[in-house]
Each structure stands twice: as structure tokens, then as C-alpha cells.
Scaffold this active site. Structure first.
Site, PDB file in Angstrom:
ATOM      1  N   HIS A  98      34.019  35.828  34.007  1.00 20.44           N
ATOM      2  CA  HIS A  98      35.357  36.376  33.746  1.00 20.44           C
ATOM      3  C   HIS A  98      35.883  35.760  32.443  1.00 20.44           C
ATOM      4  O   HIS A  98      35.621  34.588  32.151  1.00 20.44           O
ATOM      5  CB  HIS A  98      36.291  36.049  34.913  1.00 20.44           C
ATOM      6  CG  HIS A  98      37.587  36.789  34.828  1.00 20.44           C
ATOM      7  ND1 HIS A  98      38.598  36.396  33.984  1.00 20.44           N
ATOM      8  CD2 HIS A  98      38.021  37.922  35.440  1.00 20.44           C
ATOM      9  CE1 HIS A  98      39.605  37.247  34.092  1.00 20.44           C
ATOM     10  NE2 HIS A  98      39.276  38.191  34.969  1.00 20.44           N
ATOM     11  N   GLU A 170      36.082  44.276  30.733  1.00 20.64           N
ATOM     12  CA  GLU A 170      37.481  43.835  30.725  1.00 20.64           C
ATOM     13  C   GLU A 170      37.820  43.338  29.318  1.00 20.64           C
ATOM     14  O   GLU A 170      37.569  42.153  29.008  1.00 20.64           O
ATOM     15  CB  GLU A 170      37.695  42.683  31.714  1.00 20.64           C
ATOM     16  CG  GLU A 170      37.497  43.047  33.160  1.00 20.64           C
ATOM     17  CD  GLU A 170      38.254  42.085  34.085  1.00 20.64           C
ATOM     18  OE1 GLU A 170      39.020  42.573  34.926  1.00 20.64           O
ATOM     19  OE2 GLU A 170      38.082  40.863  33.963  1.00 20.64           O
TER      20      GLU A 170
HETATM   21  P1  13P Z   1      45.145  42.347  35.243  1.00 18.82           P
HETATM   22  O1  13P Z   1      44.901  43.506  36.145  1.00 18.82           O
HETATM   23  O2  13P Z   1      46.283  41.452  35.692  1.00 18.82           O
HETATM   24  O3  13P Z   1      45.242  42.755  33.807  1.00 18.82           O
HETATM   25  O4  13P Z   1      43.847  41.395  35.343  1.00 18.82           O
HETATM   26  C1  13P Z   1      42.607  41.958  35.139  1.00 18.82           C
HETATM   27  C2  13P Z   1      41.595  40.936  35.479  1.00 18.82           C
HETATM   28  O5  13P Z   1      41.483  39.935  34.815  1.00 18.82           O
HETATM   29  C3  13P Z   1      40.774  41.190  36.675  1.00 18.82           C
HETATM   30  O6  13P Z   1      39.678  40.371  36.718  1.00 18.82           O
END
Ligand code: 13P
Length: 263
Positions: A98, A170
Site C-alpha cells: 500500500h 491506487e
Molecule cells: P480513500 O478511499 O480514503 O481514498 O483510501 C484509498 C485507500 O488507500 C485504500 O487502500
């Protein structure tokens, strides 16, 4: 989306909820969500402190648990760490790399690759998170950032095991807790998922690239979830902030069910 690929809706609770609060949330969720289509998987990633108790409470036929992080070694002198070997009785999935691990805890691509390998070695499904920073995007380095994170994260993954991996795109600049965050637009996400499949295709072949699941994460909420799930090549959502409120997470699940029914 090909019919073979499942829809994943994942709640990443990050460092929120006590075990009591997590248990209450799960109770509410199990009360509210009765039917889950076969080609949909709902996964909760609570803090490690809640994993054991939730694993006893959870209806595993409906929901699964994921670890947010773990040490890549199976056992040994690593004070304060938790290995995937210790977690595997409680979780089926493991988030690896992550961006908060990469940038706040300085995890390297090499370590993330070792974590992906440790998850597979212990029978868990790794969810490999990748995504460029705002600076990389501004410098037109999105593709190279995605490629190097994929290459590092998948370094130890054989052709036989690649089907066990889920990729989550992400972009760091879209994660709601980051300064100046803004949601990614569908065009950016489609471009990134195409790049990911192209890279997977180069290493593991075209069929594998078609089969691998790619999720999107970054400022998803109940109003935007449907739009993101409609992007071709996106197979689900990794949700942070909006997953902390059971009502909004349930609304996202309902939206995803609706999308599956439309197929
Ligand atoms: P948000 O949905 O708060 O932007 O976070 C995304 C995230 O980091 C999920 O792993």
C-alpha cells in the site's frame, strides 16, 4: 469485464476502530447484506488487533478478511512484527505495498516483492497495490512508476502463481487522506489498467493479462463507486475513508451488486 473475473469490494480500515468497534461494524454489515452474488467478493481489512476476533465472528461464506500488512519472513527475531504464517488462519487475503507502507514506512519494491511471495507461499491471495505519486504524474513518469512497481512486486511470482495475484491501482494523489487529493478520472484509470495488462502480458502472456483482476482505489465513495465500476478492465474497488461508515460501505456493495446484475 470478462465473465471469469470476480468483482471485489474491499474495505481498508487502515488504523481505525478498536476490536469492539470493528465487531459492531461487522455485526451491522452481516445484518444488512444478506445475498452476495457468487461472482462478487467482499473483503474487510481491519487493523491486525481485530483480525482474530473478527475471524471468529465473520460468516466466511459471505465475507473474507485481509491483512493490511505483515512481515515477509515466516518467523524469527523481528520484534514487533507479525508474519503471514501467523496470520493465515485468520485471513484469506493480504494487502502488499500500500502506498502508505511505501511512503510513510519506506517499504521498497524488493520488500514488497518478498511480501507477495510470502503471501503466496502461505496460501493467501496477495493484493498488490501500485500507483504513481503526484510528482511522478506531473513529470510524465506514470508508466515507468507503474512498470517498476509491478516488476518489483511480481519479481518472485511464477507463471503458475500469477493467477493468484490481485492488482490494485491506487494513484497516491487520489487517496483521500493525502494533501490536495483529487479523485482520478475514468480516463486516467483506464489508461493505467491498460498499462498494467500490457506489462503483465509481456511477462506472463496475453491470456494471463486478460484474466488478472485489477481494482481501483482513491477517494471512492457511494456516489462515485458505480462510475468507477463501469470502467472497462476495472474489477472492483479498494475503499479507505468511505468504508469506515457502514451505511456508505453497504451502499457501495449494493451498487456493485446492481452492476453485476446488469451484465
Ligand atoms: P480513500 O478511499 O480514503 O481514498 O483510501 C484509498 C485507500 O488507500 C485504500 O487502500
Amino acid at each position: 469485464m470478462t465473465s471469469a473475473r470476480k468483482t471485489y469490494i474491499i474495505a481498508n480500515w487502515k488504523m481505525n476502530f478498536t476490536p469492539g468497534e470493528a465487531s459492531l461494524y461487522l455485526h451491522r454489515l452481516q445484518d444488512r447484506i444478506d445475498h452476495i452474488p457468487r461472482d462478487m467478493q467482499i473483503i474487510l481489512a481491519p487493523s491486525v488487533i481485530s483480525l482474530q476476533s473478527l475471524s471468529l465472528q465473520i460468516n466466511r461464506r459471505q465475507f473474507k478478511l485481509a491483512a493490511q500488512n505483515f512481515n515477509q519472513n515466516d518467523y524469527g527475531a523481528y520484534t514487533g512484527e507479525v508474519s503471514v504464517t501467523q496470520l493465515r488462519g485468520f485471513v484469506d487475503y493480504a494487502i502488499c505495498g500500500h502506498s502508505e507502507r511505501r511512503y510513510k514506512f519506506h517499504e521498497t519494491d524488493k520488500e514488497i516483492g518478498e511480501k507477495v511471495a510470502a503471501a503466496i507461499r502461505n496460501g493467501l491471495t496477495p493484493i498488490l497495490c501500485i500507483g504513481e505519486t503526484a510528482i511522478e504524474r506531473r513529470n510524465h513518469e506514470t508508466a515507468s512508476s507503474i512498470y517498476s512497481q509491478l516488476a518489483g512486486g511480481l519479481h518472485y511470482v511464477s507463471e503458475e502463481d500469477i493467477s493468484k495475484v490481485i492488482i490494485a491501482y491506487e494513484p497516491v494523489w487520489a487517496i483521500s487522506s493525502n494533501k490536495g487529493a483529487r479523485p482520478a478520472n475514468p480516463g486516467d484509470i483506464k489508461e493505467a489498467s491498460d498499462l498494467i495488462r500490457k506489462h503483465i502480458s509481456k511477462i506472463y502472456g496475453k491470456d494471463t493479462a486478460e484474466e488478472i483482476s485489477i481494482l481501483y482505489g482513491g477517494s471512492v465513495n457511494k456516489d462515485t463507486a458505480g462510475g468507477y465500476l463501469s470502467i472497462p478492465g476495472i474489477d472492483g474497488l479498494l475503499i479507505g475513508n468511505a468504508s469506515l461508515i457502514a451505511d456508505s460501505f453497504c451502499a457501495i456493495v449494493e451498487t456493485a451488486k446492481g452492476k453485476i446484475n446488469e451484465r
